[in-house]
Design an enzyme around this catalytic site. Structure first.
Site, PDB file in Angstrom:
ATOM      1  N   LYS A  38     -50.532 -21.074  22.959  1.00  0.00           N
ATOM      2  CA  LYS A  38     -50.386 -22.412  22.365  1.00  0.00           C
ATOM      3  C   LYS A  38     -50.256 -23.478  23.455  1.00  0.00           C
ATOM      4  O   LYS A  38     -49.978 -23.142  24.616  1.00  0.00           O
ATOM      5  CB  LYS A  38     -49.159 -22.426  21.450  1.00  0.00           C
ATOM      6  CG  LYS A  38     -47.838 -22.156  22.170  1.00  0.00           C
ATOM      7  CD  LYS A  38     -46.701 -21.895  21.168  1.00  0.00           C
ATOM      8  CE  LYS A  38     -45.393 -21.619  21.894  1.00  0.00           C
ATOM      9  NZ  LYS A  38     -44.356 -21.108  20.983  1.00  0.00           N
ATOM     10  N   ARG A 136     -35.547 -22.426  11.856  1.00  0.00           N
ATOM     11  CA  ARG A 136     -36.673 -23.297  12.169  1.00  0.00           C
ATOM     12  C   ARG A 136     -37.745 -23.085  11.092  1.00  0.00           C
ATOM     13  O   ARG A 136     -37.828 -23.856  10.167  1.00  0.00           O
ATOM     14  CB  ARG A 136     -37.172 -22.994  13.591  1.00  0.00           C
ATOM     15  CG  ARG A 136     -38.101 -24.025  14.133  1.00  0.00           C
ATOM     16  CD  ARG A 136     -38.393 -23.798  15.609  1.00  0.00           C
ATOM     17  NE  ARG A 136     -39.245 -22.631  15.848  1.00  0.00           N
ATOM     18  CZ  ARG A 136     -39.731 -22.323  17.050  1.00  0.00           C
ATOM     19  NH1 ARG A 136     -39.445 -23.060  18.117  1.00  0.00           N
ATOM     20  NH2 ARG A 136     -40.495 -21.258  17.200  1.00  0.00           N
ATOM     21  N   TYR A 264     -41.773 -50.492  40.239  1.00  0.00           N
ATOM     22  CA  TYR A 264     -41.449 -51.377  39.120  1.00  0.00           C
ATOM     23  C   TYR A 264     -39.949 -51.595  38.975  1.00  0.00           C
ATOM     24  O   TYR A 264     -39.157 -50.665  39.168  1.00  0.00           O
ATOM     25  CB  TYR A 264     -41.970 -50.788  37.806  1.00  0.00           C
ATOM     26  CG  TYR A 264     -43.464 -50.927  37.625  1.00  0.00           C
ATOM     27  CD1 TYR A 264     -44.104 -52.166  37.738  1.00  0.00           C
ATOM     28  CD2 TYR A 264     -44.244 -49.821  37.307  1.00  0.00           C
ATOM     29  CE1 TYR A 264     -45.469 -52.283  37.556  1.00  0.00           C
ATOM     30  CE2 TYR A 264     -45.615 -49.928  37.113  1.00  0.00           C
ATOM     31  CZ  TYR A 264     -46.223 -51.165  37.248  1.00  0.00           C
ATOM     32  OH  TYR A 264     -47.569 -51.285  37.058  1.00  0.00           O
ATOM     33  N   MET A 313     -47.006 -44.987  35.546  1.00  0.00           N
ATOM     34  CA  MET A 313     -47.929 -44.237  34.688  1.00  0.00           C
ATOM     35  C   MET A 313     -48.842 -43.322  35.515  1.00  0.00           C
ATOM     36  O   MET A 313     -49.067 -42.167  35.163  1.00  0.00           O
ATOM     37  CB  MET A 313     -48.765 -45.198  33.842  1.00  0.00           C
ATOM     38  CG  MET A 313     -49.600 -44.484  32.802  1.00  0.00           C
ATOM     39  SD  MET A 313     -50.675 -45.587  31.887  1.00  0.00           S
ATOM     40  CE  MET A 313     -49.497 -46.657  31.088  1.00  0.00           C
TER      41      MET A 313
HETATM   42  C1  LIG Z   1     -43.722 -19.912  21.577  1.00  0.00           C
HETATM   43  C2  LIG Z   1     -43.381 -18.708  20.794  1.00  0.00           C
HETATM   44  C3  LIG Z   1     -43.336 -17.437  21.410  1.00  0.00           C
HETATM   45  C4  LIG Z   1     -43.434 -17.234  22.899  1.00  0.00           C
HETATM   46  O1  LIG Z   1     -42.173 -17.400  23.488  1.00  0.00           O
HETATM   47  P1  LIG Z   1     -41.923 -17.198  25.065  1.00  0.00           P
HETATM   48  O2  LIG Z   1     -40.469 -17.445  25.254  1.00  0.00           O
HETATM   49  O3  LIG Z   1     -42.751 -18.247  25.738  1.00  0.00           O
HETATM   50  O4  LIG Z   1     -42.363 -15.834  25.420  1.00  0.00           O
HETATM   51  C5  LIG Z   1     -43.169 -16.330  20.596  1.00  0.00           C
HETATM   52  N1  LIG Z   1     -43.008 -16.458  19.260  1.00  0.00           N
HETATM   53  C6  LIG Z   1     -43.000 -17.663  18.645  1.00  0.00           C
HETATM   54  C7  LIG Z   1     -42.789 -17.733  17.168  1.00  0.00           C
HETATM   55  C8  LIG Z   1     -43.170 -18.833  19.384  1.00  0.00           C
HETATM   56  O5  LIG Z   1     -43.132 -20.021  18.777  1.00  0.00           O
END
Ligand SMILES: *Cc1c(COP(=O)(O)O)cnc(C)c1O
Length: 368
Positions: A38, A136, A264, A313
């Protein structure tokens, strides 16, 4: 390694292979490896990373959102791709690109069944997530009967896996909490499998889960940060190599005298004579304002050069008063020696935030 001539993020695929193999060595032969790619492969490059990991034998991929999965499919990734946070507006896209959704509440479950039914699908692979303490995403234990009854009324979808996510797998002070999460997950899985009549894969471990809870690997593990070279502890970091190095160059050097200011809002006002270097990297590239005013630093000629004044920036200015260097010289923001974790700590954040924040404007270079 060639010297940088502009701002670049170098990705070392050999280091990725080494990390992947180290994490795999912690698993039983039968445990599958899901590679989390991701957020552009944690800020590196999802397509390049997934292609390489597919060749190395990763079994599964995961992305957060549907459009990230679409990019992987368009680039020719054929392995299964779990979408961790699907949103009903994207269900058509998910199906069109053969992505596998995480179904985490009644609304997404019902709406995904409706989409799959409308497309006349049979046994479309989905993953059911349970909340065991992170609060979550995920169904609660009390939703078990509802889920099973929905599933029994349709053959449009099939449950490929049941999973949950650990809240504090890297924190050994939370061992009891984590073990409770694992036990709840086991209990939920047992009831669910009995009611469902078939056995989906089970998984709960992220990187620190893999390293700290070998008893909880189940059928698959999900690793992100470990593959990119961070193990969330000094002990584990010894076995992993950060795959990304962020480098830039010195664009201009100034000498400033007492009473002059830098950047700045005149955030740095000189109390003497200083030499400063202006670097072509700023908050639009992922070096946030929290690194400014002496908190963050870069490495020039193996010496730390603190950031002076506010981060702009597109640029930062650093203090090179005691460093022998010239315009055009290479500058290290982070690499496998002075890691993103170190730099992140200087501004009270974590490696995950720094590396995933390196913007798409920064050129990526891949070392084989
Ligand atoms: C991002 C994520 C992972 C990976 O976690 P790491 O700590 O980077 O290994 C695994 N499972 C879920 C549901 C995640 O959101």
């Amino acid at each position: 390694m060639p010297k940088a001539q502009e701002t670049v993020l170098e990705i070392d695929l050999k280091a990725l292979k080494q990390n992947f193999e180290h994490l795999k060595s912690k698993l039983n032969k039968s445990t599958k490896f899901l590679a989390v790619v991701k957020a552009f492969g944690y800020g590196s490059d999802a397509v390049e990373i997934a292609n390489y990991l597919q060749k190395l034998g990763a079994d599964y991929f995961a992305v957060a959102y549907a459009n990230e999965g679409v990019e992987l499919r368009k680039a020719g990734i054929t392995s299964p791709i779990l979408v961790l946070h699907p949103i009903p507006a994207n269900f058509k896209t998910i199906i069109e690109y053969c992505l596998e959704p995480n179904l985490y509440n009644a609304k997404v479950l019902k709406e995904f069944i409706a989409s799959a039914t409308q497309e006349k699908l049979n046994d479309y692979p989905v993953h059911i997530k349970f909340n065991t303490g992170l609060n979550r995403l995920g169904f609660g234990e009390n939703d078990l009967n509802f889920i099973v009854s929905e599933l029994k009324q349709t053959n449009a979808i099939t449950v490929t896996s049941l999973f949950s996510h650990l809240a504090a797998s890297e924190d050994l002070n939370e061992k009891e909490f984590t073990k409770n999460q694992i036990e709840s997950f086991k209990a939920i899985a047992k009831t669910f499998i009995n009611a469902l009549g078939y056995k989906p894969m089970l998984h709960i471990c992220n990187t620190s889960g893999i390293l700290n809870y070998p008893e909880a690997h189940f059928d698959m593990v999900r690793s992100g940060i470990g593959m990119y070279g961070f193990g969330n502890s000094d002990k584990e970091n010894k076995h992993l190599v950060p795959i990304a190095s962020l480098k830039t160059i010195i664009s201009q050097i100034h000498t400033i005298e007492k009473g002059e200011s830098v950047g700045y809002n005149r955030a740095f006002v000189s109390d003497g004579s200083y030499k400063t270097a202006t670097l072509p990297i700023g908050h639009a590239d992922g070096i946030g304002r929290q690194y400014g005013n002496g908190k963050g630093f870069v490495i020039i000629n193996e010496t730390r050069a603190p950031i002076m004044g506010n981060v702009c920036m597109d640029m930062i200015m650093v203090n090179i008063t005691n460093i022998d260097c010239k315009e055009g010289d290479e500058v290290i923001i982070f690499n496998s020696g002075l890691t993103a974790e170190h730099l992140a700590q200087s501004a009270n954040t974590i490696s995950y935030e720094l590396i995933t924040g390196i913007s798409q404007r920064v050129k990526r270079i891949f070392l084989q």
